[in-house]
Design an enzyme around this catalytic site. Structure first.
Site, PDB file in Angstrom:
ATOM      1  N   SER A 184       0.827   4.734   4.219  1.00  0.00           N
ATOM      2  CA  SER A 184      -0.284   5.002   4.364  1.00  0.00           C
ATOM      3  C   SER A 184      -0.904   5.444   6.048  1.00  0.00           C
ATOM      4  O   SER A 184       0.211   6.508   6.364  1.00  0.00           O
ATOM      5  CB  SER A 184      -0.908   4.139   3.547  1.00  0.00           C
ATOM      6  N   ASP A 203      -2.452   9.299  -6.709  1.00  0.00           N
ATOM      7  CA  ASP A 203      -3.008   8.677  -5.333  1.00  0.00           C
ATOM      8  C   ASP A 203      -4.871   9.429  -4.767  1.00  0.00           C
ATOM      9  O   ASP A 203      -4.579  10.294  -4.901  1.00  0.00           O
ATOM     10  CB  ASP A 203      -2.062   9.464  -4.247  1.00  0.00           C
ATOM     11  N   HIS A 224      -1.153   4.884  -4.993  1.00  0.00           N
ATOM     12  CA  HIS A 224      -1.722   4.806  -3.702  1.00  0.00           C
ATOM     13  C   HIS A 224       0.240   3.414  -3.075  1.00  0.00           C
ATOM     14  O   HIS A 224       1.015   3.572  -1.946  1.00  0.00           O
ATOM     15  CB  HIS A 224      -2.356   4.493  -2.394  1.00  0.00           C
TER      16      HIS A 224
END
Length: 325
Positions: free
Chosen positions: A185, A273, A303
């Protein structure tokens, strides 16, 4: 959870026309030169409780980051191995700091050294000293200083992450010629940034479901997560601030760092996601300048990407490139 973006056959060829600001390289050269000229030493203090962690050695590391500010990190190494070991420099996700050493035992278990880098203003150990008020809660970082590239939060954080790689030669029992950068991320976006800015010293890059890529599309499409902060900011401010905001963000876009990165890379993407739309990940991947680039696709992933399966993929990929311990 449904697919959040285009079909896979469209994503794999998605390569939007994106030009970095004309002074992009000069901006970052000056930023990094100023940080390096600020001085400061790398300090390493052993902290392992041998009764609790019997197979890993842990050290608390402090290295100079943006403005010479001290940045905290953990150094983990397999106990009894004097190296030199390949080192995995790990960057954290949004709102996360370095946490505890016990959060990060995978890489040392596989025989690597690992440097876990704190995120200024997000963890408990590295305040964002350049920001008004010192330490703040992480929410709102996407728009902190957005009126100017010089003041934008990610100028400081990205500089810290490059300086972490600068610190590697000063660490015990690690091989500065085998530096792997990784993170998920936000950590994935920082990985791409470092691969572009410190390309001479990065042997491999592993950006997992990377954030900080293709900002305009992300702000328009993301239904959850930090990109929403940008949309909310622009919703409540004058429409005349939209283009200046994206002008600032262009200096920090993972697509532009990817255009300058050359190390072998292993990306990952989750096609469901809602935080980092898959097209934003593919925008960076398809602009990545290194010839050896691979995408791991998790078709039904949110995610979290590949969750526990992803490290296995990364370890095998590094082994195949002679980057195993």
């Amino acid at each position: 959870m449904p697919l959040t973006d285009a079909p896979l056959d469209e994503l794999v060829v998605y390569r939007p026309e994106m030009q970095a600001p004309p002074d992009f390289d000069a901006f970052w050269e000056q930023t990094l030169a100023e940080a390096r000229s600020a001085g400061g030493a790398v300090e390493t203090t052993e902290v392992t409780d041998r009764h609790l962690l019997r197979t890993v050695e842990v050290a608390d590391v402090r290295f100079p980051g943006f403005g010479g500010d001290p940045v905290a990190a953990w150094l983990l190494r397999p106990r009894g191995n004097d190296g030199p070991l390949p080192v995995v420099v790990t960057y954290m996700g949004y709102s996360c700091g370095r946490g505890l050493p016990t959060d990060h035992l995978l890489w040392s278990a596989a025989g690597y050294a690992q440097l876990v880098v704190d995120s200024r203003g997000q963890g408990h150990d590295t305040p964002d000293l350049a920001a008004s008020g010192g330490t703040q809660w992480a929410k709102g970082l996407m728009t902190r200083g957005i009126d100017s590239p010089d003041d934008y939060y990610y100028r400081r954080l990205i500089t810290d992450c490059v300086r972490a790689v600068d610190a590697v030669p000063h660490l015990p029992a690690v091989d500065p010629d085998r530096v792997v950068v990784t993170g998920g991320s936000q950590g994935g976006g920082l990985t791409i940034a470092v691969a572009g800015l410190a390309r001479e010293r990065v042997a491999a890059a592993l950006p997992d479901v990377p954030f900080l890529c293709h900002f305009r599309r992300a702000a328009e499409m993301a239904g959850e997560g930090p990109y929403v902060e940008i949309a909310e900011y622009l919703r409540w401010h004058s429409r005349h601030r939209v283009e200046p905001a994206f002008s600032t963000l262009s200096y920090f876009d993972g697509v532009h760092f990817a255009q300058r990165a050359t190390a072998p890379s292993l990306f990952s993407v989750g096609l469901m996601d809602p935080v980092c739309p898959p097209s934003t990940v593919y925008a960076a991947f398809n602009h990545y300048a290194g010839e050896d680039r691979t995408m791991t696709v998790w078709p039904f992933a949110d995610h979290g990407g590949g969750y526990g399966s992803n490290p296995v993929t990364q370890l095998e990929w590094l082994r195949d490139r002679d980057l195993a311990p």
